[in-house]
Design an enzyme around this catalytic site. Structure first.
Site, PDB file in Angstrom:
ATOM      1  CE  LYS A 246      -3.981   2.096   2.303  1.00 37.44           C
ATOM      2  NZ  LYS A 246      -3.622   3.447   1.955  1.00 37.44           N
ATOM      3  NE  ARG A 266      -9.501   9.156  -2.315  1.00 36.69           N
ATOM      4  CZ  ARG A 266      -9.240   8.222  -1.414  1.00 36.69           C
ATOM      5  NH1 ARG A 266      -8.050   7.711  -1.325  1.00 36.69           N
ATOM      6  NH2 ARG A 266     -10.169   7.817  -0.599  1.00 36.69           N
ATOM      7  NE  ARG A 405     -14.518   4.156   1.911  1.00 34.95           N
ATOM      8  CZ  ARG A 405     -13.283   4.630   1.730  1.00 34.95           C
ATOM      9  NH1 ARG A 405     -12.252   3.857   1.961  1.00 34.95           N
ATOM     10  NH2 ARG A 405     -13.093   5.860   1.338  1.00 34.95           N
TER      11      ARG A 405
HETATM   12  P1  AMP Z   1      -7.130   5.022   2.173  1.00 38.40           P
HETATM   13  O1  AMP Z   1      -6.668   6.286   1.488  1.00 38.40           O
HETATM   14  O2  AMP Z   1      -6.507   4.838   3.522  1.00 38.40           O
HETATM   15  O3  AMP Z   1      -8.630   4.863   2.132  1.00 38.40           O
HETATM   16  O4  AMP Z   1      -6.563   3.784   1.327  1.00 38.40           O
HETATM   17  C1  AMP Z   1      -6.921   3.514   0.021  1.00 38.40           C
HETATM   18  C2  AMP Z   1      -5.924   4.158  -0.908  1.00 38.40           C
HETATM   19  O5  AMP Z   1      -4.675   3.484  -0.890  1.00 38.40           O
HETATM   20  C3  AMP Z   1      -6.298   4.066  -2.364  1.00 38.40           C
HETATM   21  O6  AMP Z   1      -7.264   5.010  -2.711  1.00 38.40           O
HETATM   22  C4  AMP Z   1      -4.962   4.330  -3.048  1.00 38.40           C
HETATM   23  O7  AMP Z   1      -4.791   5.725  -3.193  1.00 38.40           O
HETATM   24  C5  AMP Z   1      -3.949   3.836  -2.056  1.00 38.40           C
HETATM   25  N1  AMP Z   1      -3.160   2.671  -2.521  1.00 38.40           N
HETATM   26  C6  AMP Z   1      -1.840   2.520  -2.281  1.00 38.40           C
HETATM   27  N2  AMP Z   1      -1.376   1.351  -2.783  1.00 38.40           N
HETATM   28  C7  AMP Z   1      -2.439   0.733  -3.367  1.00 38.40           C
HETATM   29  C8  AMP Z   1      -2.599  -0.501  -4.050  1.00 38.40           C
HETATM   30  N3  AMP Z   1      -1.583  -1.358  -4.214  1.00 38.40           N
HETATM   31  N4  AMP Z   1      -3.841  -0.800  -4.504  1.00 38.40           N
HETATM   32  C9  AMP Z   1      -4.890   0.057  -4.337  1.00 38.40           C
HETATM   33  N5  AMP Z   1      -4.784   1.236  -3.691  1.00 38.40           N
HETATM   34  C10 AMP Z   1      -3.577   1.587  -3.198  1.00 38.40           C
END
Ligand code: AMP
Length: 549
Positions: A246, A266, A405
């Protein structure tokens, strides 16, 4: 449709709390609309005059609106602001002010929905040095023809603060009911086209039209999102899952066709001109006619830098070349949505991944496929050691569902105790910080409303406080003593030690030891945490605290 009929409908819907009744009334109206009004209506009833993908924005802040209202009602700007502070809702305040004026002059021109849309387009297209003046001129023209009720909803639309209790789900069901089509198809078409206006028209044409929607380059779709979860929880499905790092960067969607490239953030803003270095890398790495999904990170000496570095680049309009020299940006690709005229979002994830690996040889996110908890945990620790945020677990047979989501993507990261909260107010500081905001009021989403849950005063640097003051000043809607209330726009990531029940906040919960972690400018307020999330987390920790029997 007349805008007055629209405003009366909004007024009626606002007073209804039942979902079924809302849907029935909406469906009756939708069924009666002409093909010209149908798209306008379907966008405006959500308070979003332009489709998300279009990048069109109104750009009307409260101060601009106050100026127009003052002019039309013949009041001083201060009087308008004062009225608003007392009433607390800009739409209601404008309705009041216009009704005082109503005995004397105006509303001689009847406004139609199309007139309103044409004016909103004019506002969004007003550019250059004179743009503020032009916007004010159009708003004055509208308001001087508007009845008080029309003024109310026009204000809410202009300030992007339109909350009448109609969400995307209600609209979807109403459209389906109006034209006797399957709501799932309506939802699917909206995921692909990202425009409720277009989808309403397709629904009127029937299910075949909904089924035949296609993704096309330069018409971005919303990003698929992830839920928070645990490795064991995902493995309960009993199937191997895909595990990826991630990355702590900024999400992007990259489109390329006829050697023309565009990158979207985004929030679907076009960030192409701010990222020439990344565009060049992706252009060289990717074939023509493609849409891919990924995360761009900033790297220095092989180590990832905090994600704000990337966001700063996204926002940059000047000196882009120097900024590109200073920090190197690395794109990481993890999904493909479209290639060579084919839409791929309906394929299972492992098939899309095969396609991605076949056509791109650099920048593809490494992946582990496993059903072994220890192996996945080792991968997770390797990700953290390398400076990444954690891992993402993705179900191999999942489709790409734009904007959803769901359970198909699960994020695993160490700092689980953070929340994304909307900044809805602030209190002026004291002493040497009297000219800055000293603490901020934070809210969660609860249906259409924003409900306060905490205040935060720690974790900010002086630069951050100065920046917040400059940024939020234009968003002030109401001032009451030392408190100000904003038109909600910013999201903060907040750390805390515990969620407690509390009578001090309307939602019934409060955060213990809240601290500011970072700005989440990449997140829209619609992506902030909800009252249900808070309740769920509260219950989870309560379970954990129960003594073992
Ligand atoms: P969050 O921002 O905490 O909701 O986490 C989701 C976000 O992680 C996604 O919207 C992406 O911007 C990010 N992200 C980072 N690495 C990945 C990955 N390998 N696959 C999908 N999303 C990722």
């Amino acid at each position: 449709m007349l805008f007055l009929e629209f405003a009366e409908l909004c007024n009626r819907l606002e007073k209804i709390s039942g979902r079924l009744e809302t849907i029935t009334i909406l469906a009756e109206t939708i069924a009666s609309l002409s093909e010209e009004d149908l798209p306008h209506f379907s966008r405006l009833i959500l308070g979003r005059p332009f489709p998300d993908w279009s990048g069109q924005k109104l750009g009307v802040g409260p101060s601009l609106l106050y100026e127009a209202v003052a002019y039309v009602t013949g009041k001083k700007r201060e009087e308008v602001i004062d009225r608003l502070s007392r009433v607390g809702d800009a739409g209601v305040a404008v309705e009041d002010l216009l009704s005082q004026k109503s005995q004397t002059s105006f509303f001689n021109v009847e406004l139609s929905l199309s007139d309103i849309m044409a004016a909103l387009i004019e506002i969004s297209e007003a550019g250059g040095g004179r743009s503020q003046k032009e916007k004010i001129r159009v708003i004055q023209r509208l308001l001087s023809s508007a009845t008080p009720l029309e003024g109310h909803y026009l204000t809410a639309i202009l300030l992007e603060d339109f909350r009448i209790g109609v969400g995307e789900g209600n609209l979807r069901d109403a459209i389906a009911q109006a034209f006797s089509v399957n709501p799932r198809l309506v939802e699917y078409a909206n995921q692909v086209r990202n425009d409720p206006g277009e989808v309403a028209v397709l629904s009127k044409r029937g299910e075949d039209a909904l089924q035949s929607v296609r993704l096309v380059p330069f018409h971005p779709v919303r990003m698929m999102l992830a839920r928070q979860g645990t490795i064991l929880g995902v493995l309960e499905e009993g199937k191997p899952v895909a595990v990826e790092y991630k990355y702590d960067g900024a999400r992007f969607q990259f489109h390329k066709q006829n050697a023309h490239c565009k990158m979207y953030s985004r929030r679907l803003e076009d960030v192409t001109s701010a990222m020439p270095d990344v565009i060049a890398l992706l252009d060289a790495a990717l074939p023509d006619d493609v849409i891919v999904d990924g995360e761009v990170i900033a790297v220095s000496d092989g180590h990832p830098l905090p994600f704000q570095t990337v966001l700063r680049r996204f926002r940059r309009k000047h000196n882009v070349a120097q900024a590109a020299d200073a920090i190197s940006m690395v794109p990481n690709l993890f999904d493909i949505l479209y290639y060579d005229g084919e839409m791929l979002i309906g394929l299972p994830f492992y098939k899309r991944r095969e396609m991605l690996c076949k056509i791109v040889h650099t920048y593809v996110t490494p992946q582990l496929v496993s059903d072994n908890e220890e192996e996945i945990e080792a991968y997770y620790h390797a990700a953290l050691d390398a400076g990444h945020e954690g891992v993402m677990l993705k179900l191999q047979d999942s489709r790409y569902t734009p904007g959803v989501r769901g359970k198909d993507w699960v994020k695993i990261k160490p700092e689980a105790d953070t929340l994304d909260l909307v900044v809805t107010g602030a209190e002026w500081g004291e002493g040497k910080r009297a000219h800055l905001f000293g603490s901020f009021l934070l809210s969660v989403r609860s249906g259409e409303k924003l409900v306060p849950i905490s205040r935060v005063a720690t974790g900010f640097s002086d630069e951050q406080l100065a920046w917040l003051h400059d940024t939020l000043q234009g968003d002030i809607q109401i001032e009451k003593g030392k408190m100000v209330y904003f038109e909600p726009r910013l999201v903060f990531e907040i750390g805390y030690s515990e969620i407690q029940k509390s009578p001090n906040y309307e939602g019934g919960y409060a955060l213990r030891f809240p601290r500011f972690i970072e700005f989440r400018e990449d997140k829209d307020i619609k992506e902030a945490n909800t009252a249900e999330d808070i309740e769920e987390r509260y219950e989870q920790t309560r379970q954990l605290k129960k003594p073992a029997l």
